[in-house]
Design a protein around this motif. Structure first.
Motif, short mmCIF file in Angstrom:
data_model
loop_
_atom_site.label_atom_id
_atom_site.label_comp_id
_atom_site.label_asym_id
_atom_site.label_seq_id
_atom_site.Cartn_x
_atom_site.Cartn_y
_atom_site.Cartn_z
N LEU A 347 -1.92 -9.50 -2.76
CA LEU A 347 -0.30 -9.48 -2.86
C LEU A 347 -0.14 -8.36 -3.31
O LEU A 347 0.92 -7.59 -3.50
CB LEU A 347 0.33 -10.66 -4.25
CG LEU A 347 0.89 -11.73 -3.50
CD1 LEU A 347 0.81 -12.75 -4.66
CD2 LEU A 347 1.88 -11.60 -2.87
N GLU A 348 -0.93 -7.45 -4.15
CA GLU A 348 -0.92 -6.10 -5.19
C GLU A 348 -1.15 -5.03 -4.03
O GLU A 348 -0.17 -3.48 -4.21
CB GLU A 348 -2.29 -5.81 -6.56
CG GLU A 348 -1.70 -4.51 -7.08
CD GLU A 348 -2.78 -5.12 -7.57
OE1 GLU A 348 -2.22 -3.66 -9.11
OE2 GLU A 348 -3.49 -4.54 -7.81
N GLY A 349 -2.12 -5.64 -2.64
CA GLY A 349 -1.71 -4.36 -1.95
C GLY A 349 -0.78 -4.25 -0.53
O GLY A 349 -0.31 -3.02 -1.15
N TYR A 350 0.07 -5.52 -0.98
CA TYR A 350 1.35 -6.01 0.09
C TYR A 350 2.04 -4.87 -1.30
O TYR A 350 2.91 -3.61 -0.56
CB TYR A 350 2.11 -6.87 0.39
CG TYR A 350 3.07 -7.10 0.66
CD1 TYR A 350 3.26 -6.48 1.83
CD2 TYR A 350 3.82 -7.24 -0.19
CE1 TYR A 350 5.04 -6.99 2.00
CE2 TYR A 350 5.54 -7.76 0.62
CZ TYR A 350 5.77 -7.29 1.00
OH TYR A 350 7.15 -8.07 1.22
N ALA A 351 1.54 -5.17 -2.21
CA ALA A 351 3.97 -4.35 -3.20
C ALA A 351 2.72 -2.45 -3.07
O ALA A 351 3.89 -2.04 -3.45
CB ALA A 351 3.11 -4.67 -4.75
N ASP A 352 1.85 -2.48 -3.42
CA ASP A 352 1.41 -0.64 -2.47
C ASP A 352 1.76 -0.42 -1.56
O ASP A 352 2.48 0.38 -2.07
CB ASP A 352 0.16 -0.62 -3.26
CG ASP A 352 -0.32 -1.53 -4.41
OD1 ASP A 352 0.10 -1.17 -4.81
OD2 ASP A 352 -1.46 -0.42 -4.44
N SER A 353 1.45 -1.08 -0.53
CA SER A 353 2.74 -0.37 0.96
C SER A 353 3.61 -1.01 0.45
O SER A 353 4.27 0.51 1.12
CB SER A 353 2.19 -1.71 1.90
OG SER A 353 2.77 -2.48 1.70
N ARG A 354 5.25 -0.99 0.09
CA ARG A 354 6.20 -1.40 -0.11
C ARG A 354 6.53 -0.61 -1.35
O ARG A 354 7.58 0.21 -0.22
CB ARG A 354 7.14 -2.61 -0.36
CG ARG A 354 6.23 -3.61 0.98
CD ARG A 354 6.35 -3.41 1.96
NE ARG A 354 8.34 -4.04 2.19
CZ ARG A 354 8.98 -3.38 2.90
NH1 ARG A 354 8.55 -1.96 3.76
NH2 ARG A 354 10.37 -2.99 2.54
N ALA A 355 6.33 0.35 -2.37
CA ALA A 355 5.77 0.98 -2.59
C ALA A 355 6.16 2.15 -2.42
O ALA A 355 6.95 3.59 -2.50
CB ALA A 355 4.91 0.84 -3.92
N ALA A 356 5.67 2.67 -1.46
CA ALA A 356 5.25 3.86 -0.56
C ALA A 356 6.61 3.95 -0.48
O ALA A 356 7.12 4.99 0.78
CB ALA A 356 3.97 3.58 0.76
N ASP A 357 7.53 2.60 0.45
CA ASP A 357 8.07 2.82 1.08
C ASP A 357 10.02 3.04 0.33
O ASP A 357 10.93 2.67 0.51
CB ASP A 357 8.61 2.14 2.02
CG ASP A 357 8.13 2.20 3.36
OD1 ASP A 357 7.64 3.51 3.17
OD2 ASP A 357 7.28 1.39 3.28
N GLY A 358 9.43 2.19 -0.91
CA GLY A 358 10.34 2.74 -2.23
C GLY A 358 11.47 1.62 -2.36
O GLY A 358 12.40 1.28 -2.90
#
Length: 891
Positions: A347-358
């Motif tokens: 889940l944290e890895g997924y959050a990091d990928s979505r954070a890159a998109d804001g």
């Protein structure tokens, strides 16, 4: 409990008034089950005085029993067989003014309803009101004869719809003694569809303490949950499986995925069964078939009825067929009943990928969910901090604030202070934000990503303090620490151009066009477009501003942030106002105001309501204008970015009301602000001309001159056309007040030339209006007439009723091309007044003071007093009261 329903009660009062004149009335009171029809009618008849009330109720098992309802109304058995005879019996019992009420009239026997209709037809000149309370949709249980009668009547009807958020708040206050937050009341309204029965049931069934904080979901009322359970139990196994699959997948899931999860090769029969049972709604568009529940409460009732084992099994299967990574992970979480470190890491890895998109909403959900299934305390706390930070970035402050006690109890750290500082910024608390962010920066964290995060928060803090130079410095630090493509660097870069613009840097004009292409993709592009649109508006390019700001609202395909959307909508409203699209302006303001109630984002609140107050005041809608002023109020302890629009809104409304002392009073906090650079930078905040104009009109010409000079110099240095035009009309007023009419004319013409190529109709109207007033005061009445007519046409096109009326008074005061009295119309001594005297007398008779009249007509107070003395002499009166009376007689 009964609150609200003012509109419905007013409609019933109108029907009663009609009946009281001797015109018998039969009307329907319609609405869905539980919407409060019966309570409305009870409230209505309970307050009647002098009317006899007779009531009956239809029930399904008596629908086939002749005269069941008539017997209730007559309070005796009915021996007649003809509806007309029964109608005469009813009329014989209703000699006094009477209201007959039949609740659940659709379950009445048809002959009783026929008798009521016949009674109304024969109640000659009697005060009789018959109210039939019925659902808005007649179900299958309605007798065919009764259905034909109700459908064929077509009488007047009072439609009872959902209650609004304000009414729900009042219901909660009366029921629980709890004052619900606006966002809780709004979510409750959406959950229940505004059905007061469901609202009251939930207020009673959910413990009081849970209403005082955030609730991730509301349950279904127990009565509805039991009904849904019985309905589902009576369905075939395939139908139950399909309905449960939709509950797991969520509303608007595809029919194919729901069928796959339910294990159905051919779902048509199950779909048909679920649809007939009222459990599912089928939506089809261009071949895309989706399934949903009829309302959120039914969805929750179905989900809560699925046992834990079945729930886990379904979510595990749903994860296997999910269309994207995030959906699969959240299904796995729902299937997990214990901590799971591996799943939390994913889940944290997924959050990091979505954070890159804001995409901060997705980030927040993933991180907070991950924190809840993380076994190790330190890792759990770090994920919670990041999740709450993302919630704040997504403008979901109500939910973010529920974690505030938990965060405050964590050990002090730069990351914790950065999160608390960010939350304070969005809540509009500058002192608190400054304390947290300064401490976070001075602690000197060795982690560059944390330091970059603090810098990015300082960028926003500087923006809200209107400190453009500081903003640029912090943005450069953030980019140096984080690297070009990180979320902190992108957000800092998105705002950096505004800092350049607020500092008057020429670099601001090309900053956004030089940004890398990747910054315009996905949710991050929303931030760039919002800032670019804001800057374009400030730099006299409203067409570009509108394009960029309209594209800065998030969509389900691009992702995005509600926080950025609110900023975009606030500046879009200003852009639409500048372009003269005031109907669109109001729609944008109303849309943003509704989102503000959900988000709790106080920081943007004054900016949104500023435009609403100004437009409504200009259009003469003072009730709405004052409501926006109240909701957009800010004070000296708030951020300047909140204080400035709040002061501008109050000052602009005061100007519309010709209260120029009020204009000066409302703008004094801006004069006193310590940091003036960004406030005074041309194009960002339209206050210098507003303030200087009020100084001139209140007779402080020299002070206005002194105030204006540095602003004129800066606008000229920047080459800012609209700012030069706005300051130019004030300079023209000053020159006119000093008797230099030639220089004044040249200045006004210069101001209009600055606006010639700009699509700014309101600014053109203001310049022409001031120009015309100055010419008229100098005695150039024919020239003034032409200029003021131009202003009037512009104001009329915009719908600025207040200034249209002012232009009309100016034209009358000028005395050029005014209409002569009709020859056959009786003359009055009021007609002996000159146009100027007539304009003064009209305003004085309306109750305005000499000072207010002077401000509105651009005269000195001494001149108004001179005219008033002559008016009194001509009319043979001695007081303002006599003048008002004389004008009433004349009109």
């Amino acid at each position: 409990m009964f609150v609200g329903r003012d509109r419905e009660l007013a409609e019933l009062d109108q029907l009663l008034d009609e009946a009281s004149t001797g015109t018998p009335v039969l009307a329907l009171v319609e609405g869905p089950s539980g919407i409060g029809k019966s309570a409305l009618v009870e409230q209505f008849v309970g307050r009647l005085d002098g009317w006899a009330i007779h009531a009956a109720t239809g029930v399904s098992w008596e629908a086939a029993h002749p005269w069941g309802v008539a017997e209730q109304l007559l309070r005796s058995p009915v021996s007649a067989t003809d509806p007309v005879d029964v109608a005469h019996d009813l009329l014989a019992r209703t000699v006094t003014p009477t209201v007959l009420v039949v609740d659940d009239a659709h379950l009445s026997d048809s002959v009783s309803l026929q008798a009521l209709v016949s009674a109304v037809r024969r109640a000659h000149a009697r005060a009789l009101l018959v109210l039939l309370v019925v659902p808005d949709v007649l179900g299958e249980d309605v007798d065919p004869a009764t259905r034909r009668l109700l459908v064929g009547l077509r009488p007047p009807s009072v439609s009872v719809g959902p209650v609004d958020v304000e009414t729900i708040t009042r219901l909660a206050l009366g029921k629980l003694g709890a004052d619900l937050e606006a966002w809780t009341a709004r979510r409750l309204a959406e959950h229940t569809g505004g059905n007061p029965r469901a609202v009251l049931q939930l207020l009673e069934e959910v413990p009081r303490h849970r209403w005082l904080g955030w609730q991730a979901r509301f349950p279904a009322p127990r009565e509805l949950a039991a009904t849904v359970a019985r309905t589902l139990a009576a369905c075939p196994p395939g139908t139950r499986a399909l309905v449960e699959a939709v509950a797991v997948l969520g509303d608007d899931c595809s029919s194919s995925r729901a069928a796959a999860l339910a294990g159905l090769d051919d779902p048509v029969a199950a779909l048909d069964s679920a649809h007939r049972a009222g459990l599912l709604v089928i939506r089809s568009q261009l071949g895309d078939v989706t399934l949903a529940f009829p309302d959120p409460m039914t969805a929750v009732a179905v989900a809560d009825g699925i046992g834990p084992a079945r729930w886990s099994e379904l979510h595990t299967q749903a994860a296997a067929i999910a269309e994207d990574t995030g959906a699969a992970l959240f299904h796995l979480v729902s299937a997990t009943m214990t901590d799971d470190a591996e799943l939390a890491d994913r889940l944290e890895g997924y959050a990091d990928s979505r954070a890159a998109d804001g995409a901060w909403s997705d980030v927040a959900r993933a991180l907070i969910t991950a924190s809840r299934i993380t076994p190790e305390h330190g890792v759990r706390a770090g994920r919670l901090l990041r999740g709450v930070d993302a919630l704040t970035g997504a403008a979901d402050l109500p939910q973010a604030l529920t974690f505030l006690p938990e965060i405050e109890n964590l050990p002090a750290s730069p990351k914790r202070d950065a999160v608390l500082g960010y939350l304070a910024i969005q809540r509009g608390r500058p002192a608190e934000a400054h304390q947290f962010l300064t401490r976070a920066w001075e602690s000197g964290d060795d982690d560059p990503s944390v330091a970059a995060l603090v810098c990015q928060r300082m960028v926003l803090h500087s923006l809200c303090r209107l400190r453009g130079g500081e903003l640029v410095e912090w943005a450069d630090r953030a980019r140096a620490l984080a690297g070009e493509a990180t979320p902190a660097a992108v957000e800092a870069a998105a705002i950096r151009g505004l800092g350049l613009g607020m500092s008057g840097s020429a670099e601001s004009r090309t900053f956004y066009t030089d940004l890398p292409g990747y910054m315009r993709l996905g949710a991050q592009g929303q931030r760039v477009r919002m800032a670019e649109g804001w800057l374009a508006l400030a730099l006299d390019d409203p067409d570009t501003a509108r394009t960029e700001l309209e594209s800065a609202e998030p969509t389900e395909f691009r992702g995005g942030s509600l926080r950025i959307s609110l900023w975009a909508q606030a500046w879009l409203a200003r852009t639409q106002f500048a372009l003269g699209a005031w109907d669109e302006t109001i729609r944008t303001v109303d849309r943003a105001a509704a989102l503000l109630e959900l988000s709790g984002l106080d920081l943007v609140r004054p900016l949104v309501h500023w435009t609403g107050a100004q437009v409504h005041a200009l259009r003469g809608n003072w009730t709405a204008a004052r409501r926006h002023l109240r909701r957009g109020r800010a004070g000296g302890n708030d951020y300047p970015i909140m204080l400035v629009p709040s002061c501008l809104a109050a000052a602009q409304c005061a100007e519309v009301a010709a209260d120029y002392d009020g204009v000066l009073r409302h703008l004094e906090p801006l004069v006193a602000l310590r940091d003036q650079d960004a406030l005074d930078e041309p194009g960002f905040w339209p206050w210098p001309d507003l303030y200087a104009n009020a100084l001139v009109i209140t007779g402080q010409v020299d002070r206005a001159d002194e105030f204006l000079v540095p602003h004129e110099a800066r606008a000229t240095e920047r080459g800012h056309r609209s700012a030069m035009a706005r300051l130019g009309y004030v300079r023209g007023r000053i020159l006119g007040a000093r008797g230099d009419i030639a220089a004044a004319r040249e200045t006004f013409e210069g101001a209009l030339s600055h606006l010639a190529a700009l699509p700014l109709p309101y600014d053109r109207a203001r310049v022409n209006y001031a120009y015309g007033q100055t010419l008229r005061r100098a005695g150039r009445r024919r020239e003034a007439d032409a200029v003021i007519r131009t202003a009037r046409e512009l104001y009329a096109t915009l719908g600025a009723a207040a200034y249209v009326a002012r232009c009309d008074r100016e034209l009358k005061a000028g005395g050029v091309r005014t209409a002569e009295p009709a020859p056959d119309r009786p003359t009055s001594d009021v007609g002996s007044l000159t146009p100027q005297e007539r304009a003064v007398a009209t305003l004085v008779a309306a109750g305005k003071s000499n000072k207010a009249v002077a401000g509105e007509l651009f005269l000195s107070v001494k001149t108004v007093q001179y005219h008033l003395t002559r008016i009194y002499a001509k009319l043979g009166i001695r007081s303002r009261g006599e003048l008002a009376a004389r004008f009433r007689e004349h009109d």
